[in-house]
Design a protein around this motif. Structure first.
Motif, PDB file in Angstrom:
ATOM      1  N   ALA A 177      -3.741   3.711   4.680  1.00  0.00           N
ATOM      2  CA  ALA A 177      -3.665   2.261   4.694  1.00  0.00           C
ATOM      3  C   ALA A 177      -2.340   1.754   5.238  1.00  0.00           C
ATOM      4  O   ALA A 177      -2.285   0.672   5.823  1.00  0.00           O
ATOM      5  CB  ALA A 177      -3.903   1.709   3.287  1.00  0.00           C
TER       6      ALA A 177
ATOM      7  N   TRP B  58     -13.003  -0.316  -5.395  1.00  0.00           N
ATOM      8  CA  TRP B  58     -12.295  -1.541  -5.736  1.00  0.00           C
ATOM      9  C   TRP B  58     -12.186  -1.679  -7.240  1.00  0.00           C
ATOM     10  O   TRP B  58     -13.112  -1.319  -7.978  1.00  0.00           O
ATOM     11  CB  TRP B  58     -13.029  -2.767  -5.203  1.00  0.00           C
ATOM     12  CG  TRP B  58     -12.956  -2.948  -3.731  1.00  0.00           C
ATOM     13  CD1 TRP B  58     -13.813  -2.443  -2.798  1.00  0.00           C
ATOM     14  CD2 TRP B  58     -11.992  -3.719  -3.014  1.00  0.00           C
ATOM     15  NE1 TRP B  58     -13.435  -2.848  -1.535  1.00  0.00           N
ATOM     16  CE2 TRP B  58     -12.324  -3.634  -1.644  1.00  0.00           C
ATOM     17  CE3 TRP B  58     -10.882  -4.482  -3.402  1.00  0.00           C
ATOM     18  CZ2 TRP B  58     -11.571  -4.285  -0.660  1.00  0.00           C
ATOM     19  CZ3 TRP B  58     -10.145  -5.116  -2.424  1.00  0.00           C
ATOM     20  CH2 TRP B  58     -10.490  -5.013  -1.078  1.00  0.00           C
TER      21      TRP B  58
ATOM     22  N   CYS C 142       0.835  -1.193   0.000  1.00  0.00           N
ATOM     23  CA  CYS C 142       0.000   0.000   0.000  1.00  0.00           C
ATOM     24  C   CYS C 142       0.871   1.244   0.000  1.00  0.00           C
ATOM     25  O   CYS C 142       2.068   1.202   0.304  1.00  0.00           O
ATOM     26  CB  CYS C 142      -0.986   0.010   1.172  1.00  0.00           C
ATOM     27  SG  CYS C 142      -0.291  -0.371   2.793  1.00  0.00           S
TER      28      CYS C 142
ATOM     29  N   THR D 119      -8.780   3.983  -0.408  1.00  0.00           N
ATOM     30  CA  THR D 119      -9.392   4.332   0.866  1.00  0.00           C
ATOM     31  C   THR D 119      -8.947   5.722   1.293  1.00  0.00           C
ATOM     32  O   THR D 119      -7.819   6.136   1.028  1.00  0.00           O
ATOM     33  CB  THR D 119      -9.045   3.311   1.958  1.00  0.00           C
ATOM     34  OG1 THR D 119      -9.597   3.736   3.209  1.00  0.00           O
ATOM     35  CG2 THR D 119      -7.535   3.161   2.119  1.00  0.00           C
TER      36      THR D 119
ATOM     37  N   ALA E 224      -7.428  -1.159  -4.549  1.00  0.00           N
ATOM     38  CA  ALA E 224      -8.504  -0.538  -3.801  1.00  0.00           C
ATOM     39  C   ALA E 224      -8.039   0.807  -3.285  1.00  0.00           C
ATOM     40  O   ALA E 224      -6.842   1.021  -3.061  1.00  0.00           O
ATOM     41  CB  ALA E 224      -8.947  -1.433  -2.642  1.00  0.00           C
TER      42      ALA E 224
ATOM     43  N   TYR F 248     -12.818   0.336   2.472  1.00  0.00           N
ATOM     44  CA  TYR F 248     -12.310   0.814   1.195  1.00  0.00           C
ATOM     45  C   TYR F 248     -13.444   1.412   0.377  1.00  0.00           C
ATOM     46  O   TYR F 248     -14.533   0.844   0.300  1.00  0.00           O
ATOM     47  CB  TYR F 248     -11.617  -0.316   0.432  1.00  0.00           C
ATOM     48  CG  TYR F 248     -10.331  -0.713   1.100  1.00  0.00           C
ATOM     49  CD1 TYR F 248      -9.141  -0.078   0.771  1.00  0.00           C
ATOM     50  CD2 TYR F 248     -10.312  -1.671   2.094  1.00  0.00           C
ATOM     51  CE1 TYR F 248      -7.963  -0.403   1.416  1.00  0.00           C
ATOM     52  CE2 TYR F 248      -9.134  -2.001   2.748  1.00  0.00           C
ATOM     53  CZ  TYR F 248      -7.966  -1.366   2.407  1.00  0.00           C
ATOM     54  OH  TYR F 248      -6.794  -1.683   3.049  1.00  0.00           O
TER      55      TYR F 248
END
Length: 127
Positions: free
Chosen positions: A103, A117, A50, A99, A97, A114
């Protein structure tokens, strides 16, 4: 449409490389951290890497650390996963994904929420 579109998956031999792309449409990706997940048959989906919204912090699961590199180009509204030295155990469906949370603070956990996607792209490592 608000979506993430993945590309770059395919069939490669062990030791080979692939570069996955995650292109955002209908959203400004620079507001989100990005996580790359993968899910192998019979296994739980896991976050493997991430990156923060500004690209200044990254995290890698030990199984891919040193082989995979996550990056992003906010001007292009796209994130990437460069995968080198691929192994058969890397075979999985790969998802990106987005967010609004950081993360990396949660080690790319699949237990946080999230907002978006991707559809997933198959990566198969086999001789």
């Amino acid at each position: 449409q608000l979506q993430l579109v993945e590309s770059g998956g395919g069939l490669v031999q062990p030791g080979g490389s692939l570069r996955l792309s995650c292109a955002a449409s209908g959203l400004t990706l620079r507001y989100y951290s990005i996580v790359w997940f993968r899910q192998a048959p019979g296994k739980e989906r896991e976050g493997i890497s991430c990156i923060t919204d500004d690209g200044l912090k990254t995290y890698y699961r030990n199984s891919v650390k040193g082989r995979f590199t996550i990056s992003r180009d906010n001007a292009k509204n796209t994130a990437y996963l460069q995968m080198n030295s691929l192994k058969p155990e890397d075979t999985a469906v790969y998802y990106c994904a987005a967010t609004g949370a950081d993360a990396t603070k949660y080690y790319c956990s699949n237990r946080i929420d999230y907002d978006y996607w991707g559809q997933g792209t198959q990566v198969t490592v086999s001789s």
